[in-house]
Design a protein around this motif. Structure first.
Motif, mmCIF file in Angstrom:
data_model
loop_
_atom_site.group_PDB
_atom_site.id
_atom_site.type_symbol
_atom_site.label_atom_id
_atom_site.label_comp_id
_atom_site.label_asym_id
_atom_site.label_seq_id
_atom_site.Cartn_x
_atom_site.Cartn_y
_atom_site.Cartn_z
ATOM 1 N N ASP A 41 -5.416 3.793 -0.804
ATOM 2 C CA ASP A 41 -6.411 3.650 0.262
ATOM 3 C C ASP A 41 -5.783 3.052 1.517
ATOM 4 O O ASP A 41 -6.066 3.490 2.641
ATOM 5 C CB ASP A 41 -7.568 2.755 -0.210
ATOM 6 C CG ASP A 41 -8.512 3.476 -1.156
ATOM 7 O OD1 ASP A 41 -8.382 4.707 -1.297
ATOM 8 O OD2 ASP A 41 -9.370 2.815 -1.754
ATOM 9 N N MET A 42 -4.924 2.034 1.339
ATOM 10 C CA MET A 42 -4.274 1.427 2.499
ATOM 11 C C MET A 42 -3.351 2.416 3.190
ATOM 12 O O MET A 42 -3.307 2.501 4.414
ATOM 13 C CB MET A 42 -3.490 0.178 2.075
ATOM 14 C CG MET A 42 -4.344 -1.051 1.901
ATOM 15 S SD MET A 42 -3.399 -2.583 1.967
ATOM 16 C CE MET A 42 -2.255 -2.326 0.646
ATOM 17 N N PHE A 43 -2.596 3.173 2.411
ATOM 18 C CA PHE A 43 -1.669 4.145 3.006
ATOM 19 C C PHE A 43 -2.437 5.181 3.816
ATOM 20 O O PHE A 43 -2.111 5.456 4.978
ATOM 21 C CB PHE A 43 -0.855 4.834 1.906
ATOM 22 C CG PHE A 43 0.248 5.711 2.432
ATOM 23 C CD1 PHE A 43 1.527 5.201 2.598
ATOM 24 C CD2 PHE A 43 0.018 7.031 2.781
ATOM 25 C CE1 PHE A 43 2.548 5.995 3.097
ATOM 26 C CE2 PHE A 43 1.019 7.835 3.271
ATOM 27 C CZ PHE A 43 2.294 7.315 3.429
ATOM 28 N N ASN A 44 -3.479 5.751 3.223
ATOM 29 C CA ASN A 44 -4.246 6.801 3.902
ATOM 30 C C ASN A 44 -5.047 6.262 5.076
ATOM 31 O O ASN A 44 -5.315 6.993 6.036
ATOM 32 C CB ASN A 44 -5.178 7.484 2.894
ATOM 33 C CG ASN A 44 -4.428 8.249 1.818
ATOM 34 O OD1 ASN A 44 -3.366 8.808 2.078
ATOM 35 N ND2 ASN A 44 -4.941 8.248 0.602
ATOM 36 N N GLY A 45 -5.435 4.988 5.014
ATOM 37 C CA GLY A 45 -6.191 4.403 6.117
ATOM 38 C C GLY A 45 -5.329 3.997 7.287
ATOM 39 O O GLY A 45 -5.740 4.081 8.447
ATOM 40 N N LEU A 46 -4.098 3.542 7.010
ATOM 41 C CA LEU A 46 -3.206 3.071 8.072
ATOM 42 C C LEU A 46 -2.351 4.170 8.691
ATOM 43 O O LEU A 46 -2.002 4.109 9.874
ATOM 44 C CB LEU A 46 -2.270 1.977 7.517
ATOM 45 C CG LEU A 46 -2.908 0.646 7.139
ATOM 46 C CD1 LEU A 46 -1.906 -0.232 6.398
ATOM 47 C CD2 LEU A 46 -3.418 -0.078 8.384
ATOM 48 N N ILE A 105 5.112 -2.045 6.467
ATOM 49 C CA ILE A 105 5.071 -3.400 7.027
ATOM 50 C C ILE A 105 3.636 -3.903 7.153
ATOM 51 O O ILE A 105 3.296 -4.991 6.670
ATOM 52 C CB ILE A 105 5.776 -3.428 8.393
ATOM 53 C CG1 ILE A 105 7.256 -3.015 8.229
ATOM 54 C CG2 ILE A 105 5.669 -4.801 9.036
ATOM 55 C CD1 ILE A 105 7.985 -2.775 9.538
ATOM 56 N N VAL A 106 2.785 -3.114 7.809
ATOM 57 C CA VAL A 106 1.397 -3.539 8.016
ATOM 58 C C VAL A 106 0.644 -3.561 6.683
ATOM 59 O O VAL A 106 -0.171 -4.456 6.434
ATOM 60 C CB VAL A 106 0.689 -2.617 9.028
ATOM 61 C CG1 VAL A 106 -0.768 -3.032 9.205
ATOM 62 C CG2 VAL A 106 1.410 -2.658 10.380
ATOM 63 N N GLY A 107 0.931 -2.589 5.823
ATOM 64 C CA GLY A 107 0.284 -2.558 4.507
ATOM 65 C C GLY A 107 0.598 -3.801 3.694
ATOM 66 O O GLY A 107 -0.279 -4.365 3.032
ATOM 67 N N CYS A 108 1.854 -4.245 3.751
ATOM 68 C CA CYS A 108 2.226 -5.488 3.052
ATOM 69 C C CYS A 108 1.520 -6.686 3.679
ATOM 70 O O CYS A 108 1.117 -7.614 2.970
ATOM 71 C CB CYS A 108 3.735 -5.686 3.097
ATOM 72 S SG CYS A 108 4.656 -4.648 1.936
ATOM 73 N N GLY A 109 1.360 -6.666 5.010
ATOM 74 C CA GLY A 109 0.636 -7.758 5.669
ATOM 75 C C GLY A 109 -0.809 -7.828 5.217
ATOM 76 O O GLY A 109 -1.343 -8.912 4.973
ATOM 77 N N VAL A 110 -1.443 -6.655 5.086
ATOM 78 C CA VAL A 110 -2.837 -6.609 4.625
ATOM 79 C C VAL A 110 -2.926 -7.051 3.165
ATOM 80 O O VAL A 110 -3.779 -7.858 2.788
ATOM 81 C CB VAL A 110 -3.417 -5.185 4.795
ATOM 82 C CG1 VAL A 110 -4.803 -5.090 4.163
ATOM 83 C CG2 VAL A 110 -3.488 -4.804 6.270
ATOM 84 N N ALA A 148 4.995 -4.575 -4.889
ATOM 85 C CA ALA A 148 4.761 -3.518 -5.876
ATOM 86 C C ALA A 148 3.542 -2.674 -5.537
ATOM 87 O O ALA A 148 3.551 -1.449 -5.700
ATOM 88 C CB ALA A 148 4.598 -4.140 -7.264
ATOM 89 N N THR A 149 2.480 -3.309 -5.043
ATOM 90 C CA THR A 149 1.241 -2.588 -4.742
ATOM 91 C C THR A 149 1.455 -1.564 -3.637
ATOM 92 O O THR A 149 1.043 -0.408 -3.749
ATOM 93 C CB THR A 149 0.125 -3.569 -4.330
ATOM 94 O OG1 THR A 149 -0.068 -4.514 -5.370
ATOM 95 C CG2 THR A 149 -1.181 -2.832 -4.081
ATOM 96 N N VAL A 150 2.103 -1.982 -2.554
ATOM 97 C CA VAL A 150 2.341 -1.061 -1.440
ATOM 98 C C VAL A 150 3.430 -0.055 -1.797
ATOM 99 O O VAL A 150 3.318 1.134 -1.499
ATOM 100 C CB VAL A 150 2.730 -1.852 -0.168
ATOM 101 C CG1 VAL A 150 3.037 -0.896 0.987
ATOM 102 C CG2 VAL A 150 1.602 -2.804 0.230
ATOM 103 N N GLY A 151 4.475 -0.512 -2.483
ATOM 104 C CA GLY A 151 5.619 0.349 -2.774
ATOM 105 C C GLY A 151 5.322 1.499 -3.706
ATOM 106 O O GLY A 151 5.886 2.586 -3.558
ATOM 107 N N ARG A 189 -12.236 4.161 7.144
ATOM 108 C CA ARG A 189 -13.291 3.718 6.227
ATOM 109 C C ARG A 189 -12.696 3.236 4.905
ATOM 110 O O ARG A 189 -13.296 2.409 4.197
ATOM 111 C CB ARG A 189 -14.281 4.860 5.970
ATOM 112 C CG ARG A 189 -13.801 5.884 4.964
ATOM 113 C CD ARG A 189 -14.656 7.140 4.922
ATOM 114 N NE ARG A 189 -14.281 8.001 3.811
ATOM 115 C CZ ARG A 189 -13.211 8.792 3.794
ATOM 116 N NH1 ARG A 189 -12.387 8.810 4.848
ATOM 117 N NH2 ARG A 189 -12.953 9.543 2.749
ATOM 118 N N LEU A 190 -11.477 3.757 4.570
ATOM 119 C CA LEU A 190 -10.829 3.358 3.332
ATOM 120 C C LEU A 190 -10.381 1.899 3.366
ATOM 121 O O LEU A 190 -10.173 1.271 2.329
ATOM 122 C CB LEU A 190 -9.608 4.260 3.065
ATOM 123 C CG LEU A 190 -9.906 5.752 2.897
ATOM 124 C CD1 LEU A 190 -8.615 6.553 2.868
ATOM 125 C CD2 LEU A 190 -10.723 6.006 1.628
#
Length: 435
Positions: free
Chosen positions: A82-87, A103-108, A121-124, A222-223
């Motif tokens: 969801d983070m990947f597709n939203g960002l 970078i931003v995904g890890c920050g979130v 691990a979650t973002v990667g 929205r994700l």
């Protein structure tokens, strides 16, 4: 026997115990017991019992297992996709393209996980295969994840900030507030580096040709709404003074369970995995803190911290030079110890010296956590390196090589917050004044 000789004996005993493979917490307890039994008239047994008991029911520690559990729950959801597709629609047009999603995904993720390894691990697990499929340079992809994954230690709710707050007897809420701007500054440094490097060498990141309209970007966003709402409720309630860290963590766990249920990833098996993962991590940290508390008491009775502080005072170091020496010390220790162990092991000696030098302890906590972040990507005990090695299948030398630039970028971050300490202190002062 003078305190200098005692300190060498105890330091040698600690190294021998750690080298033997003994867990950090029993090693701390053993060295503390040796210090009291052989170098002090104080009763070692009764002090061990009372100190460990006092350390085990510290109210500030109640937030720790809850924040760990929240991160463990979210790790088992579809949050990464969801983070990947939203960002991606918002960041793909920047120089460097989808590297910025790492970078931003890890920050979130750092703002809800509190753990470096979970953030990485979650973002990667989503971004590594996606970037590889699109032709992005694997080395820079690994590097951005290794560096940005460490933000889980700095951006609240950070487990490390809770640990430091307990050790240094500082407000957890103030530590959380102080960590926000330095975290944003380090994100900006990482993104600037990626933009410069991919501009110099365009082959590192393919040019994204797919154009998205504003409407499409907003629809993709929205994700991000569920996780951003969770961040706002958990962190906002602390900053606004509506909830203590423990109360906010409780809300965070409930919110994480709702998100897991909503994403259809909440099963009895995933629930138990998340719960037991949180129990293991929390017990490990609590055990280390109890051992560190006992060692600190023992060291106080031997007089070692006072003598070592006297040695440092004799060197007549300026506050800046003291910070340089401590940075080198922590980087060295980070090659062999995890962040929590490194922090608690040095607290009894370092904190009095820092306080005497007139350095604000809240600011020093942020400084320490950034240095500990650097240790997450230094071999041979860099946890983020092992996480990425397992996810990519590359050997540890390749992963380390990809992470080296981000080690130096975090060193730049330390220079920035040292030059501008208000980045950590101003939000705290403003929030206290607002209340």
């Amino acid at each position: 026997m003078d305190a200098g000789a005692i300190s060498l004996i105890l330091f040698g005993a600690m190294l021998a115990l750690l080298a033997s493979g003994l867990w950090v917490a029993p090693a701390l307890l053993t060295v503390g017991f040796i210090a009291l039994e052989f170098f002090s008239p104080a009763p070692a047994g009764s002090l061990l019992a009372t100190t460990v008991w006092d350390a085990s029911w510290n109210w500030a520690l109640t937030a720790l297992p809850l924040f760990v559990w929240m991160g463990e729950i979210l790790f088992r959801t579809r949050l990464s996709s969801d983070m990947f597709n939203g960002l991606a629609p918002w960041l793909s047009r920047l120089p460097g393209g989808l590297f910025h999603v790492n970078i931003v995904g890890c920050g979130v993720m750092a703002a809800v996980a509190g753990s470096s390894a979970v953030t990485c691990a979650t973002v990667g697990r989503m971004s590594i295969p996606e970037l590889k499929k699109r032709g992005y340079d694997e080395g820079l992809s690994i590097g951005t994840l290794a560096g940005s994954g460490t933000l889980g230690l700095l951006i609240p709710p950070s487990i490390m900030l809770i640990v430091y707050g307990v050790i240094a007897q500082q407000s957890i809420s103030r530590m959380f507030i102080a960590g926000v701007l330095p975290g944003i500054v380090i994100i900006a440094i990482f993104m600037t580096y990626v933009m410069i490097r991919t501009t110099i060498d365009p082959s590192l990141a393919p040019k994204e040709t797919e154009r998205t309209t504003l409407r499409q970007k907003l629809w993709a966003s929205r994700l991000l709404i569920p996780v951003m709402l969770l961040i706002f409720v958990v962190i906002g309630s602390i900053y606004g003074g509506f909830a203590t860290p423990t109360e906010a963590a409780t809300v965070g766990v409930i919110g994480a369970l709702v998100l897991a249920w909503w994403s259809k990833s909440l099963t009895w098996a995933s629930f138990m995995e998340a719960l037991m993962g949180a129990v293991r991590t929390s017990c490990m940290i609590a055990f280390i803190l109890a051992g560190a508390a006992f060692l600190s008491i023992a060291m106080g009775f031997t007089g070692v911290p006072r003598v070592l502080a006297g040695y440092v005072d004799a060197l007549d170091l300026s506050p800046t030079m003291l910070l340089v020496v401590l940075t080198i010390l922590y980087i060295f220790l980070g090659c062999f110890l995890d962040g929590v162990s490194m922090m608690v092991l040095t607290a009894a000696v370092v904190l009095p010296m820092v306080k005497d030098a007139g350095i604000d302890l809240v600011w020093f906590g942020i400084f320490t956590v950034i240095v500990v972040e650097m240790a997450q990507i230094t071999p041979p005990v860099g946890f983020n390196l092992f996480v990425l090695q397992g996810m990519t299948g590359r050997d540890i030398l390749q992963v380390t090589k990809a992470s080296i630039p981000f080690f130096f970028l975090m060193l730049l971050g330390i220079v920035v917050i040292t030059a501008v300490p208000e980045l950590a202190l101003w939000p705290v002062q403003w929030m206290v004044a607002a209340r």
